[in-house]
Design a protein around this motif. Sequence first.
Motif, mmCIF file in Angstrom:
data_model
loop_
_atom_site.group_PDB
_atom_site.id
_atom_site.type_symbol
_atom_site.label_atom_id
_atom_site.label_comp_id
_atom_site.label_asym_id
_atom_site.label_seq_id
_atom_site.Cartn_x
_atom_site.Cartn_y
_atom_site.Cartn_z
ATOM 1 N N LEU A 12 3.024 12.651 51.516
ATOM 2 C CA LEU A 12 3.668 11.572 52.229
ATOM 3 C C LEU A 12 2.710 10.167 51.982
ATOM 4 N N HIS A 13 2.945 9.580 50.776
ATOM 5 C CA HIS A 13 2.249 8.498 50.387
ATOM 6 C C HIS A 13 2.889 7.523 49.488
ATOM 7 N N ASN A 19 4.528 11.380 46.009
ATOM 8 C CA ASN A 19 5.199 10.974 46.976
ATOM 9 C C ASN A 19 6.374 11.720 47.242
ATOM 10 N N SER A 57 -0.601 12.968 54.773
ATOM 11 C CA SER A 57 -0.422 11.539 54.523
ATOM 12 C C SER A 57 -1.755 10.630 54.702
ATOM 13 N N GLU A 346 8.827 9.252 57.389
ATOM 14 C CA GLU A 346 8.517 8.051 56.246
ATOM 15 C C GLU A 346 8.244 6.719 57.111
ATOM 16 N N LEU A 349 5.167 7.102 59.072
ATOM 17 C CA LEU A 349 3.951 6.790 58.294
ATOM 18 C C LEU A 349 3.570 5.302 58.064
#
Length: 421
Positions: A12-13, A19, A57, A346, A349
């Motif tokens: 999660l990036h 990603n 993340s 998302e 994050l």
Amino acid sequence: MKNLLIQSATILHPNSPFNGKLADVLIIEGKISEIGKKIAAPNSKTVIISGKGQFLSPGFLDINVNFGEPGLETKEDIDSGCSAAVAGGFTAVALMPNTQPPIHSKAEVSYLVNKSQNNVVDILPVGCISHNREGKEMAEMFDMQRSGAIAFSDGNRPVSNAGLMSRALLYTKSFNGLIFSYPEDQDIAAKGKMNEGVMSTFLGMKGNPSLAEDLMVSRDLYLAEYNEARIHFSTISTVRSVDLIRKAKKAGVQVTCDVAAHHLVFTEEELEGFDSQYKVKPPLRTKADQKALIAGLKDGTIDAIVSQHTPHEIEFKNVEFEIAAFGIIGLQTVLPIALKAGLSPELILDKLAIGPRKVLGLSIPGLEVGNSANFILFNPSEEWILNEESSKSRSSNSPFMGQKLTGKVKLVCNNDQYILS
């Protein structure tokens, strides 16, 4: 730091080519050595962690945290506060200056910076806007920034003097400093103990109207626009505040804001039983306010979610609601609250890792080979109970104490260290 191999985690990036994909991540001597599929452990001493069903993340950053040190260590010291931060997935926290003495000179800033060296959590001191948080004379903000202050605020005290706020905005503009505004008109708020409305009338309690916040947001937006300076609003809580900031952003005003996590899941209705664990400031508002806050997160008006972690000894909370202190501990419950509020991983994050760093002008930790490891691994579906055993804070003033929560941080990596839970 031992070598780590995280297997089959969902990355999660937003800046990574991985990603949204499953991948393994190998950490050797604190640095990312390899990212890919089916990575082999380099030796038998490598710690292997399954990331199945979990998200990897960047570490979270909380830009509104209260520890007690210096002077109020019985509430929370740096060590206990950092332990709570790690358990919540935070690799960095911005500390508000609500201490004794306040963080109003380079001496206090240097103390926090030096005391927190070699910690898995990065400590980012927030210096005072005014000397002693009295709202009369400007503190030495330039000296504090040179010593490590990341921004400036009078904490849970608003700057009531418009002239002082205007001068502070203009002064910090010269060295690209950032002013945090706690938006409350004290004359309007008076001694309100909860949101002014139907519930406060029903309970016979003095109310703190949303107007007290809205007026200060409006004033400081005008001042920021006039001085062409940056401003950040801490813990907004009303429909009108969201609307004012949304319009100001569209008009080009350099404004950002955050919301306390508990305002996303609690409303004034929680206070019907006079439980002081729900006594916070700004107060819990209405369902309409809550709906506006969540909409503001989704459309980008609100840049960050914060814990507003405010620890208290039991004698400050285990009293009549009228005289109980404001605030709850929140570092360990931000992720479960965000999930409970219906936010996607998302969006979480963005509001816990990306947005806060953009507010402060900090770079986003990269997930690239050769970079130092600054990331977390969290399971959005794991259940756990917040109790005396699982809580890392020195204080226990949380409405979630004893409750089952969903969403748990499993691994934190930063500063060549890692902590598994």
